[in-house]
Scaffold this active site. Structure first.
Site, PDB file in Angstrom:
ATOM      1  N   GLU A 153       0.662   4.012   1.179  1.00  0.00           N
ATOM      2  CA  GLU A 153       0.777   4.674   2.526  1.00  0.00           C
ATOM      3  C   GLU A 153       1.746   3.995   3.454  1.00  0.00           C
ATOM      4  O   GLU A 153       2.674   4.775   4.023  1.00  0.00           O
ATOM      5  CB  GLU A 153      -0.507   4.658   3.340  1.00  0.00           C
ATOM      6  CG  GLU A 153      -0.350   5.570   4.547  1.00  0.00           C
ATOM      7  CD  GLU A 153      -1.479   5.383   5.472  1.00  0.00           C
ATOM      8  OE1 GLU A 153      -2.686   5.567   5.141  1.00  0.00           O
ATOM      9  OE2 GLU A 153      -1.400   5.415   6.652  1.00  0.00           O
ATOM     10  N   SER A 190      -9.079   0.780  -2.327  1.00  0.00           N
ATOM     11  CA  SER A 190      -9.374   1.602  -1.488  1.00  0.00           C
ATOM     12  C   SER A 190      -9.308   0.804  -0.113  1.00  0.00           C
ATOM     13  O   SER A 190     -10.230   0.091   0.112  1.00  0.00           O
ATOM     14  CB  SER A 190     -10.690   2.469  -1.659  1.00  0.00           C
ATOM     15  OG  SER A 190     -11.133   2.961  -0.404  1.00  0.00           O
ATOM     16  N   SER A 191      -8.274   0.830   0.645  1.00  0.00           N
ATOM     17  CA  SER A 191      -8.195   0.204   1.946  1.00  0.00           C
ATOM     18  C   SER A 191      -9.513   0.336   2.743  1.00  0.00           C
ATOM     19  O   SER A 191     -10.025  -0.655   3.220  1.00  0.00           O
ATOM     20  CB  SER A 191      -7.069   0.401   2.674  1.00  0.00           C
ATOM     21  OG  SER A 191      -6.790  -0.299   3.909  1.00  0.00           O
ATOM     22  N   HIS A 250       0.793  -1.139  -0.030  1.00  0.00           N
ATOM     23  CA  HIS A 250       0.014  -0.128   0.148  1.00  0.00           C
ATOM     24  C   HIS A 250       0.990   1.200  -0.005  1.00  0.00           C
ATOM     25  O   HIS A 250       1.977   1.326   0.586  1.00  0.00           O
ATOM     26  CB  HIS A 250      -0.994   0.165   1.305  1.00  0.00           C
ATOM     27  CG  HIS A 250      -1.960   0.996   1.297  1.00  0.00           C
ATOM     28  ND1 HIS A 250      -1.848   2.356   1.477  1.00  0.00           N
ATOM     29  CD2 HIS A 250      -3.248   0.885   0.684  1.00  0.00           C
ATOM     30  CE1 HIS A 250      -2.885   2.954   1.458  1.00  0.00           C
ATOM     31  NE2 HIS A 250      -3.975   2.210   0.904  1.00  0.00           N
TER      32      HIS A 250
END
Ligand code: SF4
Length: 330
Positions: free
Chosen positions: A141, A237-238, A139
């Site tokens: 982020e 989208s986590s 991911h």
């Protein structure tokens, strides 16, 4: 129509009903990131380059692309001297350095709540802690946060990973997390980490952001006993994917994620009387309204909105963009 959570929610077996979660959809970080690209396009004119998807929603990305945003995976795709926006998910320090070396003008749309986690990572690494970062491999982020202190950070993807963590000093370990995880699952991972490292330090404040927490609380309020929960959001989208999991864990008989109404499948609605609808933090409201319209076409009534908490957080635009807007008299 609105439903107060204090009132009992009664849906008879035969009655069709639609519950709509509130809050849902855009969070302050997503709102700011999208406004950043829109205003950059207005101010500088197209093309404005954006590293990675500005937020994880394919409709948002496609709309901005039509307006002149050019989405790239890496900075070597951006011509020297061009303007590049960093996405809401944040970037590692090496990416800032690369942009500078390439002579790019940068605008940082990293969500301030992600930046907060970066600061924590830097601070604990500076104090020589081993950082156990709970999150999902790959991911953006997580890549950005790990990039702050790669030598000190270990990724922990869940309770099953805990046995494999190797730290230098078990008395100097702290956990941090991705902002968009399942609150309950993260707490399970923390409990497993604490069993292995009893001196594990907690982060100074929640890393799972307010928007993720609020959307999970809201779906928990409406999922129990509902036949079908529909989460509007993209597959990458986590926080949207977590909402599907939370809905299932909270007692929904079925839970599905769709990017938009066109992905609804007839088979999901067989024998379904009660439907609950919510959306991830990167989802425009018109996509939710599209799903509600599709439900109406299938004979479901107008939704009852179930409010859990109110949100009022707003983030200012990135300072480099504010400065340029001010110089341009806007
Ligand atoms: Fe920021 Fe949370 Fe929104 Fe991510 S989901 S952009 S961390 S407010």
């Amino acid at each position: 129509m609105s439903v107060d959570l204090g009132s009992p929610r009664v849906i008879s077996e035969e009655e069709k009903a639609v519950l709509l979660a509130s809050p849902r959809g855009y969070c302050a970080g997503v709102d700011r990131a999208i406004a950043t690209v829109e205003k950059a396009l207005d101010l500088y004119g197209p093309p404005v380059y954006v590293r990675k998807e500005i937020v994880h929603n394919k409709h948002v990305v496609s709309d901005l692309r039509e307006r002149g945003a050019v989405f790239v995976d890496e900075l070597d795709e951006v011509p020297s001297g061009a303007t590049v926006v960093f996405s809401a998910h944040g970037v590692a320090p090496a990416v800032y350095a690369d942009a500078e070396a390439r002579g790019l003008k940068t605008i940082d749309a990293t969500c301030p709540l992600v930046t907060k986690v970066h600061h924590e990572a830097k601070r604990f690494a500076g104090q020589d802690y081993d950082i156990l970062l709970i999150g999902h491999a790959g991911h953006e982020e997580v890549e950005g946060t790990m990039g702050e202190a790669p030598e000190h950070t270990h990724l922990v993807q869940g309770p099953d990973d805990v046995a494999n963590v190797v730290v230098r000093d078990p008395s100097r370990v702290v956990w941090l997390s991705q902002t968009t995880l399942s609150v309950d699952e993260t707490m399970e991972t923390v409990a497993a980490l604490r069993e292995r490292f009893p001196e594990l330090l907690d982060p100074p404040s929640d890393d799972i952001c307010y928007a993720t927490q609020n959307r999970q609380s809201a779906v928990k309020q409406i999922a129990d006993g509902v036949d079908l929960v529909i989460v509007v959001g993209s597959g990458n989208s986590s926080n949207s994917v977590r909402l599907v999991e939370v809905a299932r864990e909270s007692g929904a008989r079925d839970a599905r994620r769709v990017d938009d109404a066109s992905e609804l499948q007839d088979a999901w609605f067989e024998g379904v009387d009660s439907v609950a609808v919510t959306s991830g933090a990167s989802v425009p409201e018109d996509l939710v309204q599209g799903v509600l319209a599709a439900l109406a076409e299938r004979g479901y009534p107008a939704p009852n909105v179930v409010h859990s908490v109110s949100e009022s957080l707003i983030f200012a635009l990135p300072k480099e963009l504010r400065r340029d807007l001010k110089s341009a008299g806007r």
